[in-house]
Write a protein that holds these residues in place. Structure first.
Motif, PDB file in Angstrom:
ATOM      1  N   GLU A  73       5.265  45.995   5.962  1.00 40.51           N
ATOM      2  CA  GLU A  73       5.277  46.821   7.168  1.00 40.51           C
ATOM      3  C   GLU A  73       4.930  46.010   8.409  1.00 40.51           C
ATOM      4  OE1 GLU A  73       2.546  49.796   5.842  1.00 40.51           O
ATOM      5  OE2 GLU A  73       3.982  50.641   4.436  1.00 40.51           O
ATOM      6  N   THR A 101       7.049  44.253  10.218  1.00 41.17           N
ATOM      7  CA  THR A 101       8.295  43.898  10.914  1.00 41.17           C
ATOM      8  C   THR A 101       8.081  43.654  12.403  1.00 41.17           C
ATOM      9  OG1 THR A 101       9.381  45.338   9.341  1.00 41.17           O
ATOM     10  CG2 THR A 101      10.697  44.601  11.207  1.00 41.17           C
ATOM     11  N   VAL A 102       7.396  44.590  13.056  1.00 43.00           N
ATOM     12  CA  VAL A 102       7.258  44.492  14.507  1.00 43.00           C
ATOM     13  C   VAL A 102       6.514  43.215  14.907  1.00 43.00           C
ATOM     14  CG1 VAL A 102       6.314  45.630  16.549  1.00 43.00           C
ATOM     15  CG2 VAL A 102       7.342  46.990  14.726  1.00 43.00           C
ATOM     16  N   GLU A 103       5.410  42.926  14.222  1.00 40.55           N
ATOM     17  CA  GLU A 103       4.641  41.713  14.557  1.00 40.55           C
ATOM     18  C   GLU A 103       5.481  40.459  14.349  1.00 40.55           C
ATOM     19  OE1 GLU A 103       0.990  41.551  12.288  1.00 40.55           O
ATOM     20  OE2 GLU A 103       1.198  43.676  11.798  1.00 40.55           O
ATOM     21  N   ILE A 122       8.737  40.143  14.235  1.00 42.73           N
ATOM     22  CA  ILE A 122       9.866  40.038  15.168  1.00 42.73           C
ATOM     23  C   ILE A 122       9.379  39.558  16.517  1.00 42.73           C
ATOM     24  CG2 ILE A 122      11.358  41.567  16.547  1.00 42.73           C
ATOM     25  CD1 ILE A 122      12.482  42.594  13.992  1.00 42.73           C
ATOM     26  N   GLU A 123       8.198  39.991  16.901  1.00 42.83           N
ATOM     27  CA  GLU A 123       7.589  39.519  18.143  1.00 42.83           C
ATOM     28  C   GLU A 123       7.478  37.989  18.122  1.00 42.83           C
ATOM     29  OE1 GLU A 123       7.265  40.865  21.430  1.00 42.83           O
ATOM     30  OE2 GLU A 123       7.650  42.344  19.854  1.00 42.83           O
ATOM     31  N   GLN A 143      16.566  45.861  16.068  1.00 38.01           N
ATOM     32  CA  GLN A 143      15.255  46.371  16.446  1.00 38.01           C
ATOM     33  C   GLN A 143      15.183  46.665  17.945  1.00 38.01           C
ATOM     34  OE1 GLN A 143      12.745  46.481  14.126  1.00 38.01           O
ATOM     35  NE2 GLN A 143      11.076  47.130  15.476  1.00 38.01           N
ATOM     36  N   LYS A 144      15.895  45.824  18.739  1.00 38.97           N
ATOM     37  CA  LYS A 144      15.725  45.904  20.189  1.00 38.97           C
ATOM     38  C   LYS A 144      16.741  46.788  20.872  1.00 38.97           C
ATOM     39  CE  LYS A 144      12.272  43.060  20.327  1.00 38.97           C
ATOM     40  NZ  LYS A 144      10.965  43.339  20.885  1.00 38.97           N
TER      41      LYS A 144
END
Ligand code: FES
Lengths: 127, 232
Positions: free
Chosen positions: B182, B184-186, B188-189, B230-231
């Motif tokens: 979980e 993903t967001v970190e 991808i950053e 994602q973006k």
């Protein structure tokens, strides 16, 4: 090498640059091939003169075609050169200077080209 | 068969510049290059320095340039290398001595990708289950042994050492595409930066170099697409 293992966060412009390169590349493939076909294969270069251009630019279609091609090609090329510069020039000062000159040159070319395409007034066709 | 090993030697404490050591040895065609290096070290010149551990292509210690290509010394046979074999340290890393390079920066970049399971949801009573199909999704990138062949073979990395490099991205991919993860967001950053995934120019040297036959460029491409999805 800088602080290892801590890539600094960026605005995300790279993602859009990457996307732009792909989309503009595909569009340019058709635009440039069409351009090549009309200007170099169907019409011999010897026949392309003021009259020819004036006739083409009498309709907005070819103006738009050329304008889109100019913008896409120039920005596509500029971004390509930008990537080469960012890859190979690490000293901050040199990188900033080279990027700045690249942007200035591209801006001038873009402005001149757009002006030529947009402000060209075809004289009324003579007999 | 007789082979000549041309090994790049360098001891920063003694040598001004790297030099070539030449060693003629008798060996079997089915010997691995690692056996030949061992022979040199044990019988001809004990000062020759290189890293190796498992000798079975699984620990990733003995990556080096063999006839100009990044390979594991324990995975190539002499019969595939010719009479004269050149051996050099991996490119792009600092040479500590002879064939031994400093992998600290490389491993730091790997760690920067948070190569561990990140979860935010409450812990289930038993293990976090995964279907065989979901496991298959990232199977290719689980094969990485962190030998450094791909990153050391990448022209983008040679040009600019700030690039996280293919190996780090492969290991980010392994978790990005894991259905149980979980983070993903970190991640991808971390990847959506100039020195992250966008410095990859799709050159494919990493694919050529990987001794585990990971399709590295495809993995990087999948990460790029994941960021895009994602973006937008
Ligand atoms: S010694 Fe472990 S991979 Fe070669």
């Amino acid at each position: 090498m800088g602080a290892a293992g801590s890539p600094r966060p960026e605005s995300g412009i790279e993602l859009w640059a990457w996307m732009f390169m792909r989309v503009s590349g595909v569009v340019l493939l058709f635009l440039a091939l069409g351009h090549l076909l009309i200007m170099h294969l169907i019409n011999n270069v010897d026949h392309i003169d003021f009259q020819f251009v004036a006739q083409r630019y009498a309709t907005p279609f070819w103006r738009t075609y050329d304008l889109v091609m100019l913008w896409l090609a120039l920005i596509h090329g500029t971004n390509g050169v930008r990537m080469v510069l960012v890859d190979y020039i690490s000293p901050r000062g040199w990188r900033a200077a080279s990027l700045a000159s690249l942007y200035v040159v591209s801006f001038i070319l873009l402005t001149l080209g757009s002006l030529a395409i947009l402000t060209f007034q075809p004289p009324l066709m003579g007999p | 068969m007789q082979v000549t090993l041309k090994i790049q030697r360098y001891n920063p404490e003694k040598d001004k510049a790297p030099w070539w050591g030449e060693y003629k040895i008798e060996a079997e065609p089915t010997d691995r290059l690692l056996d030949a290096l061992n022979y040199v070290k044990w019988h001809l010149d004990g000062t020759l320095t290189y890293r190796r551990s498992c000798a079975h292509g699984i620990c990733g210690s003995d990556a080096m340039q063999i006839n100009g290509a990044n390979r594991l010394a324990c995975k190539v046979l002499l019969r595939n290398l010719g009479q004269v074999i050149t051996v050099e340290p991996l490119r792009g890393y600092k040479v500590i001595k002879d064939l031994l390079v400093d992998m600290d920066a490389f491993l730091a970049r790997y760690r920067s990708m948070k190569p561990f399971l990140i979860t935010h949801s409450p812990q289930p009573e038993k293990e976090r289950l995964q279907s065989p199909e979901d496991r298959e999704r990232f199977d290719d990138t689980t094969k990485c042994i962190l030998c450094g062949c791909c990153t050391s073979g990448c022209p983008s990395f040679w040009a600019n050492g700030e690039y996280v490099g293919p190996a780090a991205i492969v290991n980010a991919h392994r978790f990005l595409f894991d259905s149980r993860d979980e983070g993903t967001v970190e991640r991808i950053e971390l990847l959506n930066t100039v020195d992250g995934v966008w410095r990859c120019r799709t050159i494919f040297n990493c694919v050529e170099a990987c001794p585990r036959e990971i399709n590295v460029t495809r993995a990087i491409g999948e990460v790029k697409k994941a960021i895009l999805m994602q973006k937008v």
